[in-house]
Design an enzyme around this catalytic site. Structure first.
Site, PDB file in Angstrom:
ATOM      1  N   SER A 144       0.950  -0.993  -0.048  1.00  0.00           N
ATOM      2  CA  SER A 144      -0.176  -0.180   0.054  1.00  0.00           C
ATOM      3  C   SER A 144       0.831   1.268  -0.085  1.00  0.00           C
ATOM      4  O   SER A 144       2.061   1.275   0.315  1.00  0.00           O
ATOM      5  CB  SER A 144      -0.962   0.036   1.388  1.00  0.00           C
ATOM      6  OG  SER A 144      -0.020   0.434   2.425  1.00  0.00           O
ATOM      7  N   LYS A 145       0.129   2.348  -0.356  1.00  0.00           N
ATOM      8  CA  LYS A 145       1.098   3.506  -0.383  1.00  0.00           C
ATOM      9  C   LYS A 145       1.671   4.037   0.954  1.00  0.00           C
ATOM     10  O   LYS A 145       2.522   4.677   1.047  1.00  0.00           O
ATOM     11  CB  LYS A 145       0.153   4.775  -0.664  1.00  0.00           C
ATOM     12  CG  LYS A 145      -1.058   5.388   0.064  1.00  0.00           C
ATOM     13  CD  LYS A 145      -1.569   6.686  -0.675  1.00  0.00           C
ATOM     14  CE  LYS A 145      -2.558   7.009  -0.027  1.00  0.00           C
ATOM     15  NZ  LYS A 145      -3.157   8.502  -0.363  1.00  0.00           N
ATOM     16  N   ARG A 146       0.985   3.315   2.229  1.00  0.00           N
ATOM     17  CA  ARG A 146       1.426   3.730   3.512  1.00  0.00           C
ATOM     18  C   ARG A 146       2.853   2.969   3.552  1.00  0.00           C
ATOM     19  O   ARG A 146       3.483   3.091   4.853  1.00  0.00           O
ATOM     20  CB  ARG A 146       0.434   3.272   4.588  1.00  0.00           C
ATOM     21  CG  ARG A 146      -0.764   4.216   4.383  1.00  0.00           C
ATOM     22  CD  ARG A 146      -0.598   5.582   5.175  1.00  0.00           C
ATOM     23  NE  ARG A 146      -1.850   6.517   4.884  1.00  0.00           N
ATOM     24  CZ  ARG A 146      -1.277   7.647   4.527  1.00  0.00           C
ATOM     25  NH1 ARG A 146      -0.219   8.140   5.007  1.00  0.00           N
ATOM     26  NH2 ARG A 146      -2.361   8.509   4.399  1.00  0.00           N
TER      27      ARG A 146
END
Ligand code: GLU
Length: 513
Positions: A264-266
Site C-alpha cells: 500500500s502507499k503507506r
C-alpha cells in the site's frame, strides 16, 4: 492475435501514481511495442470528488522519466481523442440511453436517504443490501412504473441515475490472458450505476465506451479490476460490441516485502522505501511521499525491476534494457501469483545499472551531484571520479559522499588501524615514500604504481605495511578504490599535502597514547 494492437493505461488522477500503476503502464507499453502497436494514455477523471490537482501532471512526468512515452493520449496527441474523460462527458449518455431503450438498463429514482435507509435495514439483520434482480422490484425505478410515468418523470428536475439491468443467474464467461477461462455468475453482480445524477458516467460506463471508441484491443490492468470484468462483458454484449471486445489481461498484485497483503502507499513510510516513482506531497494532509527518482534510482533500473515483478523471461535473465524487455516480454509468462516487493533487489538493479553505465555518460550527472554538495569539478575529473566509484554506490546521490576527500580534508581517520600500523620503525619509510611521490613527474596511475612498487622492493617493504597507511592517510579509511587511481586523480600537490597532514596527525595520535 488481433491485427491492430492498441492498449491503454487509464489511471484516475486521484493522487500520485503508485508503483503498481507504473508496472501496469510498463506492461502495457511492453506489450504494445513488442507487437508494433500503440500505447495510449487515457485519464479517467469522471469522479470529480476524488480529483486531485497535480496528479495528471505527475502521471505524465513519471511516464516520461521512465521513457514509457505514449503514442497517443493526454499530452501526446492522437486521432481518437479527447483522451481525458471529463472532456468526453457528453458522449456517454447516448450509450446509457441506448441500453435503456433496449431494456438492458433502467432509470432509478431512489433518493440517497431511501438507499441509506434500506442499507441500514439490511445491516440490522446482518445482511448487505445489493441493488440487483432480487431487490430491484421493490425499489423506486422505471421497471416498476408505467412507461409514460417514468418518461414524464425524467423530464422533470427529479434526480435519477441509470442502472445496468443485470440478468438473473446467468454464467458470464470470458478469457483472461493470465488466468485462462474466468467464470462469474451474474447473481454475484449488482445493478451498477452507469450514469450518475450529475450526468457523469461511472467508471464502468466510460471505460467500456472509451475502450470501444478508441479501438482498444487488449485491456491490461491490475487484478483488482477482475471482479468488474463480468459487468464490462455484459456492457459490451448489450451494446452489440461483443465481437470487437478487447482481450483481458489482469496483472498479479504487488505484495508487501513480507509477502503478506497488498503493497500500500503507506508501506513506503513504514518500511522506509519509495512506493512511488517521483516525490509527492499530499497538499490536503501535508504528508510527503518519497519517489524512486529522488531516492537516486535510474529510470532503467526501475523499469527493469518492475518488469520482473510479475513476469520473467524463459531463461531467467535479469538485466534487460527497455528495448530488450520490449523484445522479450511475453504476456503468456505473466504470473498469477502476487509478486513480493523486494527493495534490496531494486537497489541491486540500481547498482548494476550505475556500474554498467560508461564513465563518460555518468560524468555530467556526477558533476551535477558534486556541485549540489558545493564541490566544483570539471567534466574530465567527473568522468574519472565516476569510474572510481561507480562499482561502490547503489545510488547516484552517493557519489557526492563517496570521494568527499578529493574536495575536503579527511573528516575522520580509522584510528584503530593507524595505531596498529603507524610504527616507529616504519615512519621514516613513509616520509621517504612521500618524498619519492613528490618527485614523480608523470602522475598517471600506472607510473605511480610502478614507482611505489619499486620503492617497496628497494626498501624490503610489503603491501601490508604500505597500503593500509597510505590509504588511510589519503582517505581516512581502509576501503575504497585503488590507491594509485586516488593519488593520480587527486593530483600531486594535493596528494603530497594530504600525506604530510595525515602523517603528522598519525604522529600525534600515537604520541598521545
Ligand atoms: N481508472 C482505472 C484505474 O484507475 C482504470 C482501470 C482499467 O484499466 O480499466 O485504475
Amino acid at each position: 492475435m488481433k491485427e491492430n494492437i492498441r492498449v491503454r493505461f487509464a489511471p484516475s488522477p486521484t493522487g500520485p501514481l503508485h508503483i503498481g500503476g507504473v508496472r501496469t503502464a510498463l506492461y502495457n507499453y511492453l506489450f504494445a511495442k513488442g507487437h508494433g502497436g500503440t500505447f495510449i494514455l487515457r485519464i479517467e477523471d469522471t469522479d470529480q470528488n476524488r480529483y486531485v490537482e497535480g496528479a495528471e501532471d505527475y502521471i505524465i512526468e513519471a511516464l516520461k522519466w521512465l521513457n514509457l512515452v505514449p503514442g497517443e493520449g493526454v499530452g501526446f496527441g492522437g486521432d481518437l481523442g479527447p483522451y481525458r474523460q471529463s472532456e468526453r462527458k457528453d458522449m456517454y449518455a447516448e450509450y446509457a440511453l441506448r441500453l435503456v431503450d433496449a431494456g438492458h438498463a433502467y432509470y432509478a429514482f431512489d433518493s440517497d436517504e431511501d438507499l441509506k435507509a434500506i442499507r441500514a435495514e439490511y445491516e440490522s439483520r446482518k445482511e448487505t443490501f445489493k441493488y440487483d434482480s432480487t431487490t430491484r422490484g421493490e425499489m423506486n425505478n422505471s421497471l416498476n412504473m408505467p412507461e409514460e410515468d417514468w418518461r414524464a418523470l425524467v423530464q422533470t428536475d427529479i434526480s435519477y441515475v441509470i442502472r445496468l439491468k443485470v440478468p438473473e443467474d446467468e454464467d458470464i464467461i470470458f478469457q483472461d490472458m493470465v488466468r485462462g477461462e474466468v467464470k462469474f455468475n451474474s447473481s454475484q453482480l449488482d445493478d451498477k450505476v452507469l450514469l450518475k445524477a450529475d450526468g457523469m458516467p461511472t467508471y464502468h460506463m466510460a471505460n467500456i465506451v472509451d475502450d470501444h471508441l478508441m479501438q482498444i484491443s487488449h485491456v491490461i490492468r491490475g487484478e483488482e479490476w477482475l471482479p468488474s470484468t463480468p459487468t464490462h462483458v455484459l456492457l459490451y454484449r448489450f451494446l452489440g460490441w461483443e465481437d470487437s471486445m478487447p482481450a483481458f489481461c489482469h496483472l498479479p498484485l504487488i505484495l508487501k516485502p513480507t509477502g503478506k497483503g497488498k503493497l500500500s502507499k503507506r508501506d513506503g513510510a513504514k518500511f522506509g522505501f519509495p512506493v512511488f516513482p517521483l516525490d509527492w506531497r499530499d497538499e490536503s494532509t501535508g504528508d510527503n511521499y518519497m519517489g524512486f527518482r529522488e531516492q537516486g534510482f535510474t529510470p532503467e533500473a526501475v523499469v527493469n525491476f518492475l518488469a520482473l515483478l510479475g513476469w520473467s523471461p524463459s531463461d531467467d535473465q535479469e538485466i534487460m534494457s527497455l528495448d530488450e524487455l520490449v523484445e522479450r516480454f511475453d504476456a503468456s509468462r505473466i504470473n498469477k501469483a502476487g509478486a513480493r516487493f523486494d527493495y534490496d533487489k531494486a537497489k541491486w538493479f540500481n547498482q548494476q545499472y550505475i556500474s554498467q553505465t560508461p564513465d563518460i555518460e555518468l560524468a555530467p550527472v556526477v558533476k551535477d551531484v558534486l556541485a549540489s554538495n558545493g564541490y566544483t569539478a570539471d567534466i574530465g575529473f567527473a568522468e574519472k571520479y565516476a569510474g572510481l566509484f561507480k562499482e561502490r554506490v547503489e545510488f547516484i546521490a552517493e557519489f557526492k559522499y563517496a570521494g568527499y576527500y578529493f574536495f575536503e580534508d579527511v573528516k575522520s581517520y580509522d584510528e584503530k588501524n593507524v595505531r596498529k600500523r603507524w610504527k616507529a620503525d616504519n615512519v621514516s619509510h613513509f616520509l621517504s615514500l612521500k618524498e619519492m611521490i613528490s618527485g614523480i613527474s608523470d602522475f598517471s596511475p600506472a607510473v605511480i604504481e610502478g614507482a611505489i612498487k619499486e620503492f617497496m622492493t628497494e626498501n624490503g617493504l610489503s603491501f601490508g605495511v604500505i597500503f593500509p597507511i597510505l590509504r588511510i592517510a589519503l582517505t581516512g579509511s581502509m576501503s575504497g578504490p585503488s590507491v594509485f587511481e586516488i593519488l593520480s586523480l587527486m593530483g600531486k600537490d594535493k596528494a603530497v599535502d594530504r600525506l604530510a597532514t595525515s602523517f603528522s596527525h598519525f604522529d600525534k595520535l600515537v604520541e598521545n597514547d
